[in-house]
Design an enzyme around this catalytic site. Structure first.
Site, PDB file in Angstrom:
ATOM      1  N   ASP A 162     -11.390   2.475   4.006  1.00 21.79           N
ATOM      2  CA  ASP A 162     -11.780   1.065   3.940  1.00 21.79           C
ATOM      3  C   ASP A 162     -13.301   0.918   3.956  1.00 21.79           C
ATOM      4  O   ASP A 162     -13.826  -0.165   3.704  1.00 21.79           O
ATOM      5  CB  ASP A 162     -11.222   0.298   5.163  1.00 21.79           C
ATOM      6  CG  ASP A 162      -9.906  -0.397   4.839  1.00 21.79           C
ATOM      7  OD1 ASP A 162      -9.676  -0.688   3.651  1.00 21.79           O
ATOM      8  OD2 ASP A 162      -9.130  -0.655   5.777  1.00 21.79           O
TER       9      ASP A 162
ATOM     10  N   GLN B  11      -4.488  -1.352   9.538  1.00 21.54           N
ATOM     11  CA  GLN B  11      -4.392  -2.715   9.003  1.00 21.54           C
ATOM     12  C   GLN B  11      -4.939  -3.726  10.009  1.00 21.54           C
ATOM     13  O   GLN B  11      -4.566  -3.710  11.181  1.00 21.54           O
ATOM     14  CB  GLN B  11      -2.918  -3.018   8.666  1.00 21.54           C
ATOM     15  CG  GLN B  11      -2.686  -4.337   7.983  1.00 21.54           C
ATOM     16  CD  GLN B  11      -3.312  -4.419   6.587  1.00 21.54           C
ATOM     17  OE1 GLN B  11      -3.288  -3.461   5.823  1.00 21.54           O
ATOM     18  NE2 GLN B  11      -3.887  -5.553   6.266  1.00 21.54           N
TER      19      GLN B  11
ATOM     20  N   LYS C  12       0.841  -1.201   0.000  1.00 20.37           N
ATOM     21  CA  LYS C  12       0.000   0.000   0.000  1.00 20.37           C
ATOM     22  C   LYS C  12       0.876   1.252   0.000  1.00 20.37           C
ATOM     23  O   LYS C  12       0.621   2.204  -0.734  1.00 20.37           O
ATOM     24  CB  LYS C  12      -0.934  -0.006   1.218  1.00 20.37           C
ATOM     25  CG  LYS C  12      -2.066  -1.017   1.075  1.00 20.37           C
ATOM     26  CD  LYS C  12      -2.826  -1.277   2.358  1.00 20.37           C
ATOM     27  CE  LYS C  12      -3.801  -2.442   2.179  1.00 20.37           C
ATOM     28  NZ  LYS C  12      -4.465  -2.876   3.392  1.00 20.37           N
TER      29      LYS C  12
END
Ligand code: NAD
Length: 283
Positions: free
Chosen positions: A120, A97, A53
């Site tokens: 997200d 994460q 990422k």
């Protein structure tokens, strides 16, 4: 001839589009999409995802901040960091994460992220917006699946889409997104009786289970479209999806491979979400 849906290629195109728009934004307004990526602990798989990422951010000309936090960080410290990032104008996306170490309350932490920076799309407000049919930020994997179908000009409207898997990150949000595209949607799961009764009716079959090659040729409809979300590593080290690809592919109109199908799309849609939130928060 079966169409093998090339997620890698589409993903490359999307990233090139994002890069071009990022340059334009900067040249015109001196605004750069900013993504903060937080990882807690040393989980090797998470470290690989986070590295990718960060590298992608760099390659697109994004501004990025990285936080590699100690496994034992307290919840309060993590919430303080998120609070700072919520208030930081150069940051438009905050990504924590998952999974987090057990002592941290995942739900509380995800809900603490400013929903407008929640790239997200796990925040309850973003989930609710998706539920009401007016989404602002879409969860990356389902977003990538819809994008793949659209870029291959696969008609969704009026089709029977059957999803196997009801997780909050794939199956459930995808069902709402397909509904919004006017598909007729069926969701199957671990307690579904006679799974193949449903899968055999699918014009578009999406499997997000995590069981290697468990969808066999006799479970799918002739000329259907098959999207394989599953990522399973065999003892041999080989990566396979949920679909028995070799035996299923000739029966289908189009199918995604694993690797190289849905997987590469997820990160591209994360970058797209960061660009979207950047524009929304900057203008
Ligand atoms: P999950 O483990 O949260 O959910 C799995 C789902 O499968 C559950 O809803 C369960 O009811 C269903 N299921 C289990 N056994 C079943 C059976 N025998 N018949 C029917 N349904 C069954 O999974 P998830 O987080 O949604 O991930 C699913 C898979 O997709 C995993 O392999 C994961 O690695 C992969 N994944 C890939 C991406 C990507 O970017 N490509 C993103 C997320 C998840």
């Amino acid at each position: 001839m079966t169409i093998i849906i090339d997620g890698k290629e589409i993903s490359k195109k999307i990233l090139a589009e994002i890069k071009a728009e990022t340059k334009l934004l900067y040249d015109k307004y001196e605004v750069k999409p900013g993504l903060a990526v937080i990882i807690v602990g040393e989980d090797p798989a998470s470290k690989i995802y986070v590295k990718k990422k960060r590298q992608t951010c760099e390659s697109l000309g994004f501004y990025s901040e990285s936080y590699d936090l100690d496994e034992n960080i307290s919840e309060k410290e993590l919430l303080n960091l998120i609070s700072d990032l919520n208030n930081e104008p150069s940051i438009h996306g905050i990504l924590v994460q998952l999974p987090l170490p057990k002592h941290l309350n995942e739900k509380k932490i995800l809900e603490f992220i400013d929903y407008e920076k929640d790239v997200d799309a796990f925040h309850p407000i973003n989930q609710a917006n998706l539920f009401s049919g007016e989404p602002s930020i879409l969860p990356c994997t389902p977003f990538g699946i819809i994008e793949l179908l659209k870029r291959y000009e696969i008609k969704i409207e009026g089709k029977h889409a059957v999803i196997i898997g009801r997780s909050n990150i794939v199956g459930k949000p995808l069902s709402l997104m397909l509904l919004k595209e006017n598909a007729t949607v069926t969701i199957c799961h671990s307690k579904t009786n006679n799974l193949s009764y449903f899968t055999k009716q699918a014009d578009i079959l999406i499997s997000a289970v995590g069981k290697p090659e468990f969808i066999k040729a006799d479970m799918v409809k002739e000329n259907s479209v098959i999207i394989d979300v599953g990522i399973n590593r065999l003892d041999t080290g080989k990566l396979v999806g949920d679909i028995d690809f070799e035996n299923v592919k000739d029966k289908t109109y189009a199918i995604t491979p694993v690797p190289g199908g849905v997987g590469p799309m997820t990160i591209s849609m994360l970058m797209k979400n960061t660009l979207i939130t950047c524009k929304k928060l900057s203008f």
